[in-house]
Write an enzyme that holds these catalytic residues in place. Structure first.
Site, short mmCIF file in Angstrom:
data_model
loop_
_atom_site.label_atom_id
_atom_site.label_comp_id
_atom_site.label_asym_id
_atom_site.label_seq_id
_atom_site.Cartn_x
_atom_site.Cartn_y
_atom_site.Cartn_z
N LYS A 112 0.89 -1.28 0.16
CA LYS A 112 0.03 -0.12 0.05
C LYS A 112 1.01 1.26 0.02
O LYS A 112 0.51 2.30 -0.61
CB LYS A 112 -0.84 -0.10 1.18
CG LYS A 112 -1.80 -1.04 1.28
CD LYS A 112 -2.89 -1.41 0.30
CE LYS A 112 -3.99 -2.42 0.60
NZ LYS A 112 -3.68 -3.74 0.46
C1 LIG Z 1 -4.34 -4.64 0.06
C2 LIG Z 1 -3.47 -5.77 -0.16
C3 LIG Z 1 -3.65 -6.98 -1.07
C4 LIG Z 1 -4.88 -6.75 -2.18
O1 LIG Z 1 -4.85 -5.70 -3.20
P1 LIG Z 1 -6.03 -5.15 -3.77
O2 LIG Z 1 -5.44 -4.00 -4.51
O3 LIG Z 1 -7.02 -4.71 -2.65
O4 LIG Z 1 -6.43 -6.35 -4.63
C5 LIG Z 1 -2.83 -7.88 -1.29
N1 LIG Z 1 -1.66 -8.25 -0.07
C6 LIG Z 1 -1.71 -7.18 0.76
C7 LIG Z 1 -0.57 -7.60 1.56
C8 LIG Z 1 -2.39 -6.08 0.71
O5 LIG Z 1 -2.03 -4.96 1.68
#
Ligand SMILES: *Cc1c(COP(=O)(O)O)cnc(C)c1O
Length: 497
Positions: A112
């Site tokens: 993120k």
């Molecule tokens: C948010 C997240 C995901 C999923 O990503 P999306 O964009 O919501 O599909 C996968 N792995 C981790 C560690 C995340 O923080």
């Protein structure tokens, strides 16, 4: 380039306006009116460049109302200055059979950060560009990683406040500790009694509540989101698909124009959707492989065209993927069909929890995507297998993708190079990772487990996690879904320290 709603509202906005608004007036998501195209020369030109330079070029395709200098400034503040513990920002670790695109070298050790370090910069630049006088209040519903990454990105940013809601049960111990210790004079953190969808629906309801927004406006506050529904969250993620491809070129693993596959651990469909945009722009991607956990609503949708959230909700060892409403799918549907249909399906989803896309749309989607899922046992087995065969420690989310990538290769015999999108440092989910490696974790303190995992991992404990050991708790608010709006209003009216 302009941005419009996925649900048919005709209003055309600049990127800056769309990033400030977050969500369109009709409840839809902003999408670009056209998909920019890049040439092979553009892709070849990314070779040998830094991540920041690659980001400037790719972002320039979409943020046409930002000057090159503005984009450069935003990118430098987001990814420069030693905030990432890898000079490459998003390094690609290459093995014989697959490569791992490591998106977790930022301040909160999860992917993120890739978007949430840049979004605040894009937003504050947008406020200046548009002459916005109100204060912006960022509301975030998080299944764990988004919350901390948003808090880090937005803390102490002028003219912006941020409030984060996380499900009281359903985030890891470390994730909770990261959020409740957050510093900053413009931040609030609250636990919601419920799961991630409760928190997310609560936030969506607040966004759509006209009377509430008018009341906020009287206080010179307007809402915006940092969830992956904001265009400013999505656009930074397109960059790393190009960057991975350029790194494969740099390493001589590909000839310019060769196709690659990406497998993406998926929850809200933001990460993989960015891959779709990259492919649509002309990046040679063969398939985008959507990896889910036991909450496999997307696997079913991509295989059958039926999206049905009326199903049991599982708490898994991959909490950031424990999601039954994948908001960003709406953008893909828009690009595959039209706003009338999307609006109808989203109403059905809101009313009945289910919709069915027609065969024409599904043909187009299945041409681009392949989908499968892994349960907790398969995930844990994969962590163990990859550790013993490669001495590489995966986090649980990455392991879901790794397993699905293997399934894909077995079932299709496709031999295109495979990039697995690695979304979190294993340290962040240390308890599940150690358990997968066969280590006894019962009753152990989260920080003792960090030290334990360091015995297996060649990479060190990230600074942001290590320092949590002594960080003081600053936030203790807990509320029901019904009380969320009230808490938002209290925070909006609160003076900054
Ligand atoms: C948010 C997240 C995901 C999923 O990503 P999306 O964009 O919501 O599909 C996968 N792995 C981790 C560690 C995340 O923080």
């Amino acid at each position: 380039m302009k941005y419009i709603s996925t649900r048919g509202n005709e209003q055309r906005m600049t990127a800056a306006e769309a990033i400030i608004a977050g969500l369109a007036d009709d409840g839809g998501l902003f999408v670009p009116t056209e998909l920019p195209q890049v040439s092979m020369d553009f892709i070849a030109g990314l070779q040998g460049l830094s991540y920041e330079e690659r980001a400037q070029r790719v972002l320039g395709c979409f943020l046409t109302d930002y000057s090159a200098d503005e984009i450069q400034g935003c990118v430098q503040r987001a990814y420069g200055g030693g905030k990432f513990d890898s000079a490459k920002v998003a390094p690609l670790t290459m093995f014989d059979d697959v490569s791992s695109l490591e998106l977790w070298h930022g301040p909160t050790s999860a992917f993120k950060d890739m978007a949430l370090q840049l979004l605040p910069q894009l937003l504050s630049t947008a406020l200046k560009k548009t002459g916005e006088k109100n204060e912006v209040l960022i509301l975030v519903a998080t299944s764990g990683d988004t919350g901390k990454a948003a808090l880090e990105g937005f803390k102490d940013v002028e003219q912006i406040k941020i409030m984060v809601f996380y499900p009281e049960t359903g985030v890891s111990r470390i994730q909770r500790q990261q959020m409740v210790t957050q510093a900053g004079d413009n931040v609030a953190v609250a636990a919601v009694q419920g799961n991630f969808d409760d928190a997310q629906n609560g936030v969506k309801k607040i966004f759509n509540d006209t009377a509430f927004n008018e009341a906020l406006a009287k206080n010179q506050v307007r809402l915006s989101s940092a969830n992956s529904i904001n265009w400013g969250r999505l656009v930074p993620q397109i960059v790393y698909y190009f960057s991975a491809y350029a790194d494969l070129l740099d390493a001589g693993r590909l000839q310019l124009g060769d196709e690659v596959n990406f497998t993406v651990p998926t929850g809200n469909f933001g990460d993989i959707l960015a891959g779709f945009y990259a492919k649509s722009m002309g990046l040679p991607v063969h398939k985008l492989i959507c990896a889910s956990n036991s909450n496999n609503v997307l696997t079913d949708f991509l295989r059958t065209g039926v999206y049905d959230r009326n199903r049991e909700f599982f708490k898994t060892i991959t909490p950031s993927m424990d999601i039954l409403i994948s908001s960003n799918l709406e953008r893909l549907l828009y690009h595959m069909t039209n706003a009338d249909k999307v609006g109808g399906w989203m109403r059905q989803l809101a009313d009945a929890g289910r919709y069915e896309a027609d065969a024409g749309v599904m043909d187009r989607i299945q041409n681009l995507f392949w989908a499968d899922w892994a349960d907790d046992k398969a995930t844990a087995d994969t962590i163990k297998d990859v550790y013993f065969s490669k001495h590489y420690v995966l986090d649980t989310h990455t392991a879901v993708a790794w397993r699905v990538a293997q399934n894909y290769q077995k079932q299709t015999q496709d031999t295109c190079p495979m990039v697995i999108v690695s979304t979190a440092s294993p340290y962040k989910f240390n308890e599940s990772v150690l358990a997968a490696l066969g280590v006894h974790t019962e009753g152990q303190d989260a920080f003792a487990l960090l030290d334990k995992l360091a015995e297996y991992n060649t990479s060190k404990i990230p600074q942001g996690l290590d320092s949590l050991r002594t960080a003081p708790r600053r936030h203790s608010l807990v509320c029901t879904r019904e009380k969320m709006a009230e808490k938002v209003m209290e925070f909006a009216q609160k003076k900054r320290n």
